[in-house]
Design an enzyme around this catalytic site. Structure first.
Site, PDB file in Angstrom:
ATOM      1  N   HIS A  58      -0.832   1.553   7.563  1.00 32.38           N
ATOM      2  CA  HIS A  58      -1.358   1.749   6.219  1.00 32.38           C
ATOM      3  C   HIS A  58      -1.034   3.181   5.779  1.00 32.38           C
ATOM      4  CE1 HIS A  58      -3.729   0.877   2.751  1.00 32.38           C
ATOM      5  NE2 HIS A  58      -4.666   1.768   3.023  1.00 32.38           N
ATOM      6  N   ASN A 107      -8.002   6.746   0.995  1.00 36.68           N
ATOM      7  CA  ASN A 107      -7.521   5.389   1.193  1.00 36.68           C
ATOM      8  C   ASN A 107      -7.297   4.756  -0.173  1.00 36.68           C
ATOM      9  OD1 ASN A 107      -7.069   2.711   1.844  1.00 36.68           O
ATOM     10  ND2 ASN A 107      -8.671   2.620   3.393  1.00 36.68           N
ATOM     11  N   CYS A 124       0.821  -1.209   0.000  1.00 36.49           N
ATOM     12  CA  CYS A 124       0.000   0.000   0.000  1.00 36.49           C
ATOM     13  C   CYS A 124       0.857   1.261   0.000  1.00 36.49           C
ATOM     14  CB  CYS A 124      -0.948  -0.002   1.188  1.00 36.49           C
ATOM     15  SG  CYS A 124      -0.108   0.038   2.792  1.00 36.49           S
TER      16      CYS A 124
END
Length: 930
Positions: free
Chosen positions: A568, A588, A402
């Site tokens: 994250h 996100n 990510c």
């Protein structure tokens, strides 16, 4: 005294057909007084003033050959039969001819003719005919304008003034005083305004400033110079840096390349010379042999001058060179009727995992090309490389990367940045694509095929893009190849992805204080953080936020409760202040799982007006707003990428040596400019347990001139055991020295040995000539204005000088005796530096240091307890402590005791230093005179 290697200066040879300036200025050159005190050039036949020593048109000097040519022309005319002599070339034409058979100039309309009879010649009256100063046509002295070009002809009374003016100004303006004529943009020949082709160089006169390829126009006098000229032939002003860069770009973009061995010009598609098979890009050694570029990289850093140049221009040059390789591959595939398969990144488990393993139920069962892949979004559109990239296109696969996808999503907010990464921007039916990435400060163009890992359902296992686009899996595959395999992409920070994708300098804004490094860090100021965020937004920088908690004060369950994913990375989209509320908009990269706390889409804090103004309705796409206090609670850092395409850059290969000569860089700042320096070492990603990092440190010092020792420290970066450190400052016009440093490998050779690099350098006069071990690094310099960087090797104790000036600028001072100062520096350097300055004339200072209680520290003195004697009027760097292992915390304990020895005693460092100095640390730690 500082000894440095003399920088190499590249000199461009002048035109072989031109003579040196000394010949031009030779007073012994013969003059020829022709028409009204003029002389004719033997090369271009231009009529020049008798006061000129060189032709105003072709710049050739005048010689005795001028007189000889004229005398031969008269003899030829006298010996010829009855006819008419041309006024322009003196060719004897038959009687009654209207046009010269040699130069095709009109004879009838000239006016007075010259009849040649046997043995006699009636020459034209020189006082009745005058040459045109622009086209050299002979006109009657009474004429005010030239009958050929229409230019105004100066009268006899104005000749002296005109000749005096020509001494000071050789070049006329592009528009002559008479509006009926205009200067050619190629050769400055004065043509009539209605003429479309120049009468001298036969180039089109229309088209503004268009010039021949490689020619350059002087910024001062606007004269058009030939490509091989480094100084203007008219006003003697050197070529500017901007024009020089433009010429180099034009040369690189030439459709042919010259072999360095046989000088044959080959087409751009040829990888090897058609005659001698020398490879394109090979360089030539001093002995005439050809040297491969890979061999040059193996030798280590080069010593010489480099000029920073535009980041945009650098990308275009890199792409141009890479396309040559790509075209050869495509041509071969088409002739063979096959698709491209990359042999260096095979379709096997070796390209998937760091340690290839067998599995009964593997995720990846096959490698497929786009036409064979089943799309998740069921799109039936034709596959393309990109359709205006958008962050919402990105879909993460099973790989935990990510950090990379978050950085890619940040770039997708500005689609032009994504397009700069992919060199092959159109779909390639042969399946060969090129991607440009920056690893460890070095730009690389990665060649990949379009076969991607898929499962048994013919679906992509790793990342992909919606709308049948290939840009996401292509960039991900290039990243995997860059770091050896897909598994190597697991885990990381957004700043690493931003740096790799853009090559721009990156920085980190910390939102939480690490409990392990509290000594180096102060409490986080929310107002300061907010001000920096607003500044980054105004500058247009790219930003990404890392979610998590440094001290684990927030549990994993709490992160899930508020809709966040711990460990994250999120993209920072916007920063706004609404009344007294400071809000940050995040995305996100998963495209879902949005924030559910204050200022979320469902929060009652929103008013209808504010909701519509700030578009607070993107939870389904993973977009949400969060307040600054919540950002600082749930996020550890904001990574900033300073993308500034108008800036210039230069990348210099350097080596951090363990002892002996030090590789440094001298900067010549021509204009006041902001500058940012970054020092890169090889990442640990994909290296397993083999990789270790050294502590990086950059210092910028002021120097009086090139090759001289520093006088003071300007600034320095933090010292850190990580992949990159950077420093930003503003430099005024002058000379500076950049010193890259590292210390923890000096006392830990076992750890450093696996990454030792060998450097071979010629003797620079400092007595050093041989082999030396060091860590290979890249020093990258970014500047708002171009600067000059001279790589050099200093054989004197530059490291000791550098640390001494850093201590004087940033260190804590203690004066145990009059004229004695002890400096200590512990903040932002992951360690400790201790130095002494003994200005006293009568005592020898004794310093005892004890650091035996330190944790995760190594000392350059090889032991933690030291004793040193510093003679009168001397200085010394006593010790340097540095962090050993970056993944663990460290602790420093430091105690010191002082003493003195009266009188002028000669102190022998070999006998009194405890522990004794070694060959590895002698240059750094022995006393030096003030």
């Amino acid at each position: 005294m500082c000894r440095t290697a003399k920088p190499e200066v590249v000199v461009i040879d002048p035109n072989q057909n031109s003579l040196p300036r000394s010949a031009m200025e030779d007073e012994s050159s013969s003059s020829y007084d022709g028409h009204s005190g003029t002389w004719e050039c033997v090369y271009c036949t231009c009529i020049n003033s008798s006061l000129r020593k060189e032709c105003q048109q072709c710049r050739h000097p005048r010689y005795k050959e001028t007189v000889e040519r004229e005398s031969k022309a008269v003899e030829r005319s006298m010996s010829s039969s009855d006819g008419i002599a041309c006024y322009f070339c003196t060719f004897s034409n038959p009687a009654g001819a209207l046009e010269c058979e040699m130069c095709h100039k009109c004879i009838k309309d000239v006016g007075t003719k010259t009849h040649l009879n046997e043995g006699t010649s009636t020459s034209v009256n020189e006082t009745e005919m005058r040459p045109c100063p622009h086209c050299t046509l002979l006109n009657p002295s009474s004429a005010s304008r030239c009958s050929a070009c229409g230019s105004r002809i100066a009268t006899v009374e104005k000749d002296n003034a005109l000749e005096t003016e020509e001494k000071h100004s050789v070049i006329q303006s592009s528009k002559a005083p008479d509006s009926d004529v205009v200067a050619c943009h190629h050769c400055t020949y004065m043509n009539a305004v209605h003429v479309e082709t120049c009468g001298m160089c036969h180039q089109p006169t229309k088209g503004g400033d268009v010039m021949k390829s490689g020619w350059w126009k002087c910024d001062k006098c606007r004269y058009n110079n030939e490509p091989n000229k480094t100084r203007c032939v008219a006003c003697d002003i050197p070529i500017t840096a901007a024009i020089s860069r433009k010429l180099r770009t034009e040369q690189r973009q030439d459709r042919t390349w010259t072999c360095v061995k046989c000088t044959l010009k080959n087409p751009e598609g040829e990888v090897r010379c058609q005659i001698c098979s020398t490879r394109y890009g090979d360089k030539q050694k001093g002995n005439g042999n050809v040297e491969d570029n890979t061999e040059k990289r193996r030798r280590g850093p080069s010593v010489g001058r480099q000029e920073s140049w535009s980041m945009q221009l650098k990308r275009q040059v890199d792409e141009h060179d890479a396309i040559l390789q790509w075209k050869n591959i495509i041509s071969f595939c088409r002739m063979s009727h096959i698709s491209f398969v990359d042999p260096s990144f095979p379709h096997s488990s070796r390209s998937l995992y760091l340690n290839p393993r067998h599995s009964d139920n593997p995720r990846v069962t096959q490698w497929l090309r786009p036409p064979q892949i089943v799309r998740v979004d069921q799109s039936r559109s034709e596959w393309v490389v990109s359709r205006t990239p958008r962050p919402s296109d990105i879909m993460q696969g099973v790989l935990g990367n990510c950090w990379f996808l978050s950085a890619l999503a940040v770039l997708a907010e500005r689609p032009e940045l994504v397009e700069k990464i992919i060199v092959t921007r159109q779909k390639c039916f042969e399946g060969a694509y090129q991607v440009r990435l920056c690893k460890d400060g070095r730009w690389q163009i990665i060649l990949v095929d379009d076969c991607f890992p898929c499962n048994k359902y013919n679906r992509l296992v790793y990342s992909q893009a919606r709308r049948a686009q290939l840009w996401v899996p292509l960039i991900e595959k290039a990243m995997a190849k860059l770091y050896s395999c897909y598994e190597a992409l697991r885990g990381g920070n957004c700043i690493e992805g931003l740096s790799t994708l853009t090559g721009a300098p990156c920085d980190t804004l910390k939102l939480q204080v690490s409990p392990l490094l509290s000594r180096d860090e102060n409490a986080i100021d929310g107002d300061l953080v907010w001000g920096q965020l607003l500044s980054f937004k105004e500058a247009g920088f790219l930003m990404g936020a890392s979610c998590g908690s440094v001290d684990e004060s927030v549990s994993e369950a709490e992160f899930k409760t508020v809709g966040l994913a711990s460990q994250h990375a999120y993209s920072v989209l916007d920063i706004q202040q609404v009344y007294n509320n400071r809000l940050i908009r995040l995305r996100n990269p998963w495209g879902s799982h949005s924030w559910t706390g204050d200022w979320s889409d469902s929060s009652p804090l929103w008013t209808p007006t504010l909701r519509e103004q700030l578009m607070a309705h993107g939870a389904t796409a993973g977009i949400f707003w969060v307040s600054l206090p919540d950002l600082m609670k749930y996020f550890t850092r904001v990574d900033v990428c300073k993308v500034r395409s108008e800036w210039a850059e230069v990348r210099i290969e350097t080596v951090l040596t363990t002892d002996g000569p030090t590789h440094i860089v001298y900067l010549t700042v021509l204009h006041d400019t902001e500058i940012e320096l970054c020092l890169f070492q090889e990442k640990m990603r994909g290296q397993g347990h083999k990789a270790t990092l050294v502590d990086l440190w950059i210092a910028i010092l002021a120097v009086p001139g090139m090759g001289q020792r520093p006088t003071s420290a300007m600034t320095h970066s933090k010292r850190s055991v990580k992949n990159c450190v950077s420093v930003t400052t503003f430099l005024k016009v002058g000379f500076y020295m950049v010193v890259p440093m590292a210390f923890n490998h000096i006392s830990n050779q076992a750890i450093f040995a696996p990454h030792a690099a060998t450097v071979v350098a010629a003797d620079d006069g400092g007595g050093w000539n041989g082999m030396n071990e060091g860590r290979s690094c890249v020093l990258t310099l970014y500047s708002a204005r171009p600067v000059l960087a001279d790589s050099s090797i200093a054989a004197s104790p530059i490291l000791a000088d550098t640390l001494y000036h850093i201590l004087k600028m940033s260190g804590k001072r203690t004066e145990p005796y009059r004229g004695v100062t002890v400096y200590t520096l512990m903040v932002n350097i992951c360690g400790l530096v201790v130095g002494v300055e003994n200005r006293n004339h009568t005592i020898t200072f004794k310093l005892e240091c004890s650091c035996s209680g330190s944790m995760n520290m190594v000392c350059t003195r090889l032991e933690m307890d030291t004793v040193d004697y510093i003679p009168a009027l001397h200085r010394q760097i006593s010790l340097v402590l540095t962090q050993l292992e970056r993944t663990s915390g460290y602790g420093i304990t430091f105690q010191s005791r002082f003493g003195s020895v009266p009188g002028h005693h000669h102190i022998d460092p070999t006998d009194l230093h405890v522990p004794p100095l070694t060959d590895k640390n002698r240059l750094l730690h022995q006393p030096y005179p003030l």
